[in-house]
Design a protein around this motif. Sequence first.
Motif, PDB file in Angstrom:
ATOM      1  N   THR A 229       0.852  -1.187   0.000  1.00 53.70           N
ATOM      2  CA  THR A 229       0.000   0.000   0.000  1.00 53.70           C
ATOM      3  C   THR A 229       0.887   1.236   0.000  1.00 53.70           C
ATOM      4  O   THR A 229       2.050   1.183   0.379  1.00 53.70           O
ATOM      5  CB  THR A 229      -0.918   0.041   1.240  1.00 53.70           C
ATOM      6  OG1 THR A 229      -0.099   0.116   2.410  1.00 53.70           O
ATOM      7  CG2 THR A 229      -1.801  -1.176   1.296  1.00 53.70           C
ATOM      8  N   GLY A 230       0.359   2.311  -0.428  1.00 55.81           N
ATOM      9  CA  GLY A 230       1.130   3.549  -0.444  1.00 55.81           C
ATOM     10  C   GLY A 230       0.746   4.398  -1.639  1.00 55.81           C
ATOM     11  O   GLY A 230      -0.202   4.072  -2.379  1.00 55.81           O
ATOM     12  N   PRO A 231       1.455   5.465  -1.842  1.00 49.09           N
ATOM     13  CA  PRO A 231       1.109   6.391  -2.927  1.00 49.09           C
ATOM     14  C   PRO A 231       1.411   5.790  -4.296  1.00 49.09           C
ATOM     15  O   PRO A 231       2.252   4.912  -4.435  1.00 49.09           O
ATOM     16  CB  PRO A 231       1.989   7.608  -2.652  1.00 49.09           C
ATOM     17  CG  PRO A 231       3.160   7.057  -1.918  1.00 49.09           C
ATOM     18  CD  PRO A 231       2.618   5.914  -1.097  1.00 49.09           C
ATOM     19  N   ASP A 232       0.710   6.296  -5.303  1.00 47.54           N
ATOM     20  CA  ASP A 232       1.015   5.942  -6.685  1.00 47.54           C
ATOM     21  C   ASP A 232       2.237   6.740  -7.108  1.00 47.54           C
ATOM     22  O   ASP A 232       2.353   7.933  -6.831  1.00 47.54           O
ATOM     23  CB  ASP A 232      -0.156   6.261  -7.610  1.00 47.54           C
ATOM     24  CG  ASP A 232      -1.352   5.362  -7.335  1.00 47.54           C
ATOM     25  OD1 ASP A 232      -1.132   4.211  -6.921  1.00 47.54           O
ATOM     26  OD2 ASP A 232      -2.490   5.815  -7.541  1.00 47.54           O
ATOM     27  N   TYR A 233       3.160   6.078  -7.780  1.00 39.98           N
ATOM     28  CA  TYR A 233       4.376   6.743  -8.229  1.00 39.98           C
ATOM     29  C   TYR A 233       4.283   7.002  -9.722  1.00 39.98           C
ATOM     30  O   TYR A 233       3.686   6.238 -10.465  1.00 39.98           O
ATOM     31  CB  TYR A 233       5.591   5.873  -7.914  1.00 39.98           C
ATOM     32  CG  TYR A 233       5.838   5.742  -6.441  1.00 39.98           C
ATOM     33  CD1 TYR A 233       6.513   6.739  -5.745  1.00 39.98           C
ATOM     34  CD2 TYR A 233       5.371   4.653  -5.735  1.00 39.98           C
ATOM     35  CE1 TYR A 233       6.724   6.648  -4.397  1.00 39.98           C
ATOM     36  CE2 TYR A 233       5.587   4.547  -4.364  1.00 39.98           C
ATOM     37  CZ  TYR A 233       6.264   5.548  -3.706  1.00 39.98           C
ATOM     38  OH  TYR A 233       6.476   5.456  -2.369  1.00 39.98           O
ATOM     39  N   PRO A 234       4.927   8.088 -10.167  1.00 38.86           N
ATOM     40  CA  PRO A 234       4.947   8.378 -11.610  1.00 38.86           C
ATOM     41  C   PRO A 234       5.531   7.189 -12.365  1.00 38.86           C
ATOM     42  O   PRO A 234       6.470   6.548 -11.899  1.00 38.86           O
ATOM     43  CB  PRO A 234       5.857   9.593 -11.718  1.00 38.86           C
ATOM     44  CG  PRO A 234       5.878  10.203 -10.370  1.00 38.86           C
ATOM     45  CD  PRO A 234       5.673   9.073  -9.393  1.00 38.86           C
TER      46      PRO A 234
END
Length: 67
Positions: free
Chosen positions: A59-64
């Motif tokens: 889980t965590g932020p979406d990365y470019p």
Amino acid sequence: MCEHIKDFQRTVLMLGALAVYAEQAGADTAFIEAIGPSLAASLPEPPPGMFPPGYDPTTGPDYPGGW
């Protein structure tokens, strides 16, 4: 210190050294491409207590770029 922790630390250090080497002019890309995945695959499970309780690495932020 527990041997499991030493193995983890040693492997992380080698991955870091490989990353530094990869940034140098004239680095052998075939070596990096062969050794990098092998080192990453040999990375043992993190020692207990390295991450907070309930930590989920999926889980965590979406990365470019879709990482």
